[in-house]
Scaffold this motif. Structure first.
Motif, PDB file in Angstrom:
ATOM      1  N   VAL A 209      27.756  -0.414  30.729  1.00 16.26           N
ATOM      2  CA  VAL A 209      26.959  -1.843  31.642  1.00 16.26           C
ATOM      3  C   VAL A 209      25.968  -2.003  32.250  1.00 16.26           C
ATOM      4  O   VAL A 209      25.322  -2.543  31.586  1.00 16.26           O
ATOM      5  CB  VAL A 209      28.081  -2.044  32.328  1.00 16.26           C
ATOM      6  N   TYR A 210      25.740  -0.692  33.160  1.00 16.94           N
ATOM      7  CA  TYR A 210      24.244  -0.374  33.790  1.00 16.94           C
ATOM      8  C   TYR A 210      22.670  -0.683  32.556  1.00 16.94           C
ATOM      9  O   TYR A 210      22.149  -1.347  32.403  1.00 16.94           O
ATOM     10  CB  TYR A 210      24.312   0.089  34.099  1.00 16.94           C
ATOM     11  N   MET A 211      23.233   0.461  31.793  1.00 16.16           N
ATOM     12  CA  MET A 211      22.061   0.665  31.019  1.00 16.16           C
ATOM     13  C   MET A 211      22.164  -0.220  29.989  1.00 16.16           C
ATOM     14  O   MET A 211      20.959  -0.837  29.318  1.00 16.16           O
ATOM     15  CB  MET A 211      22.425   1.870  30.377  1.00 16.16           C
ATOM     16  N   ILE A 212      23.241  -0.922  29.067  1.00 14.87           N
ATOM     17  CA  ILE A 212      23.128  -1.926  28.132  1.00 14.87           C
ATOM     18  C   ILE A 212      22.702  -3.088  28.542  1.00 14.87           C
ATOM     19  O   ILE A 212      21.644  -3.876  27.795  1.00 14.87           O
ATOM     20  CB  ILE A 212      24.963  -1.921  27.574  1.00 14.87           C
ATOM     21  N   ALA A 213      22.935  -3.685  29.733  1.00 16.11           N
ATOM     22  CA  ALA A 213      22.759  -4.956  30.255  1.00 16.11           C
ATOM     23  C   ALA A 213      21.743  -5.146  30.904  1.00 16.11           C
ATOM     24  O   ALA A 213      20.349  -6.160  30.527  1.00 16.11           O
ATOM     25  CB  ALA A 213      23.878  -5.652  31.298  1.00 16.11           C
ATOM     26  N   GLY A 214      21.382  -3.280  30.895  1.00 19.81           N
ATOM     27  CA  GLY A 214      19.716  -3.667  31.771  1.00 19.81           C
ATOM     28  C   GLY A 214      18.808  -4.358  30.732  1.00 19.81           C
ATOM     29  O   GLY A 214      17.881  -4.387  30.992  1.00 19.81           O
ATOM     30  N   PHE A 215      18.880  -3.057  29.750  1.00 14.92           N
ATOM     31  CA  PHE A 215      18.133  -3.030  27.875  1.00 14.92           C
ATOM     32  C   PHE A 215      18.271  -3.869  27.273  1.00 14.92           C
ATOM     33  O   PHE A 215      17.060  -5.202  27.434  1.00 14.92           O
ATOM     34  CB  PHE A 215      17.725  -1.908  27.435  1.00 14.92           C
ATOM     35  N   PHE A 216      19.341  -5.381  27.235  1.00 16.96           N
ATOM     36  CA  PHE A 216      19.802  -5.836  26.986  1.00 16.96           C
ATOM     37  C   PHE A 216      18.614  -7.118  27.785  1.00 16.96           C
ATOM     38  O   PHE A 216      17.747  -7.969  27.235  1.00 16.96           O
ATOM     39  CB  PHE A 216      21.203  -6.925  26.857  1.00 16.96           C
TER      40      PHE A 216
END
Length: 439
Positions: free
Chosen positions: A348-355
């Motif tokens: 969640v951290y990585m995908i939300a952060g990259f988006f």
């Protein structure tokens, strides 16, 4: 105009070349190739700063301190990057853009491949640190010199109704470079023993980076060296003005421009380098697993960058950047604890952060270029980008890891939060200016 400007090296046919032969899509190809090679080099060093250098170069200290020292070297390239821009722009004025680009990418490739040959601390003692620092300085100088002006040229030649779409094109190189670097390291780590990986396997990505640089050099020269491009650069006045002239004419704009993309650039390291260091140091997550997560999340970043182009053309670049800065501020406050919530939290951290990063990062370079008139756009954009990367991204992983080690994981977002506040204010102030490049 100096007699040593690029047109002087283009030959007589330059003035007779029809401008319509060069389309925005031609420029976009060169931009993507160039930026992908630069970011691949960057991520190879960044990943090695977490999983290799603390054990080989800084083995005389504990893992946390070794990683912090590696991050200090990571920041070193951002500190010297403005010097590289000034040095290579002087080469550009005297000898032309082809000579400048060739010298810069040759320096980048040489420094990068030499890193793959560097001995360990056990072999040469503290000389290993000195050698790595010198090579990192070489990379930083070369990165400043690798600015070819094509993103600005792309913005000027794109249809006015699609400037947001074309402005996001250069930013695609960042997630593409990260995906390739992450998967390459993941493949090597998965197929080699820990001893073999640390002994010699880690060196291969640096050799691959050299090969990528060579390919990118010829691909970019094939575009930049054409008569049509030389004439386009001149007709759009995309020539390197002297730094003192740019500062005298656009000093306040340079100062404001540094803060416009600050949050995006700080966020850049908060979803790439910092989480890798935290996971590697403080969790039982395997290196291969997280590198794959990082590569998958970068795909979300690509989707968001593409989306940013359409949104910027529909709701306006300033509004999108403002929304992006506010989302980054929220991420800085709420997201860090996700890294301690297991694999689901990490995803969640990585995908939300990259988006979130993609929405803001996708328009950051276009926003910087649009602040300047044509005369100072080439130099102004380069200097603003250099300083914004230094203050926004250069010290982000070092500061975030230090804060989280001292004060706990929630404190990791404090640096990012300060960048979000600065960018919010800067975007609001920039909105009151006449955007010279968009007029």
């Amino acid at each position: 105009m100096s007699s040593t400007s690029p047109s002087a090296h283009a030959g007589p046919s330059a003035s007779a070349s029809p401008l319509h032969r060069v389309s925005p899509s031609d420029i976009a190809v060169g931009v993507i190739i160039g930026r992908t090679s630069e970011f691949f080099d960057f991520f190879v060093f960044a990943i090695a700063s977490v999983i290799v250098f603390p054990q080989r170069i800084f083995s005389f200290t504990d893992p946390l301190t070794g990683t912090l020292l590696s991050f200090a070297l990571l920041a070193l390239a951002f500190v010297v990057r403005p010097l590289g821009s000034a040095l290579f722009m002087a080469i550009d004025r005297r000898h032309g853009r082809v000579s400048k680009l060739t010298a810069a990418l040759f320096l980048m490739g040489t420094a990068t491949v030499a890193m793959g040959l560097i001995p360990s601390h056990e072999d040469v003692g503290y000389w290993a640190v000195v050698i790595l620092a010198v090579l990192r300085i070489g990379q930083g100088l070369a990165l400043g010199g690798a600015w070819d002006g094509m993103p600005s040229l792309l913005a000027l030649t794109a249809p006015k109704s699609r400037r947001g779409i074309y402005a996001m094109v250069p930013q695609l190189g960042a997630p593409i470079g990260l995906i390739v670097a992450s998967l390459l390291f993941a493949y090597l780590a998965a197929n080699l023993s820990a001893e073999d990986f640390l002994g010699w396997g880690w060196r291969y990505p640096f050799f691959v980076a050299f090969s990528v640089n060579v390919v990118a050099l010829f691909a970019r020269l094939r575009i930049v060296a054409t008569d049509e491009f030389q004439e386009l650069f001149e007709s759009r006045e995309l020539q390197p003005t002297r730094l003192r002239i740019t500062l005298a004419e656009d000093g306040p704009t340079v100062l404001l421009g540094i803060f416009v993309p600050l949050a995006s650039f700080a966020m850049f390291h908060m979803v790439t380098v910092y989480p890798l260091s935290w996971i590697f140091l403080y969790t039982n997550e395997t290196l291969v697993s997280f590198l794959v997560i990082e590569a998958v999340a970068a795909l979300a970043g690509i989707a968001a960058i593409l989306l940013s182009g359409f949104l910027a053309d529909r709701i306006g670049r300033q509004r999108l950047l403002l929304v992006g800065a506010l989302l980054i501020g929220g991420f800085a406050i709420l997201a860090p604890l996700l890294l301690s919530a297991g694999k689901t939290g990490e995803m969640v951290y990585m995908i939300a952060g990259f988006f979130i990063l993609g929405l803001s990062f996708g328009q950051s370079s276009g926003a910087v270029g649009s602040l300047f008139g044509v005369r100072n756009r080439y130099t102004g954009s380069a200097i603003v980008s250099d300083l914004a990367w230094m203050f926004g991204a250069g010290f982000a992983p070092l500061t975030a890891l230090l804060l989280s080690a001292w004060l706990g994981l929630p404190a990791a977002g404090l640096y990012l939060l300060s960048g979000a506040v600065c960018s919010t204010i800067a975007v609001l102030l920039a909105g009151r200016m006449e955007f010279k490049g968009d007029a």
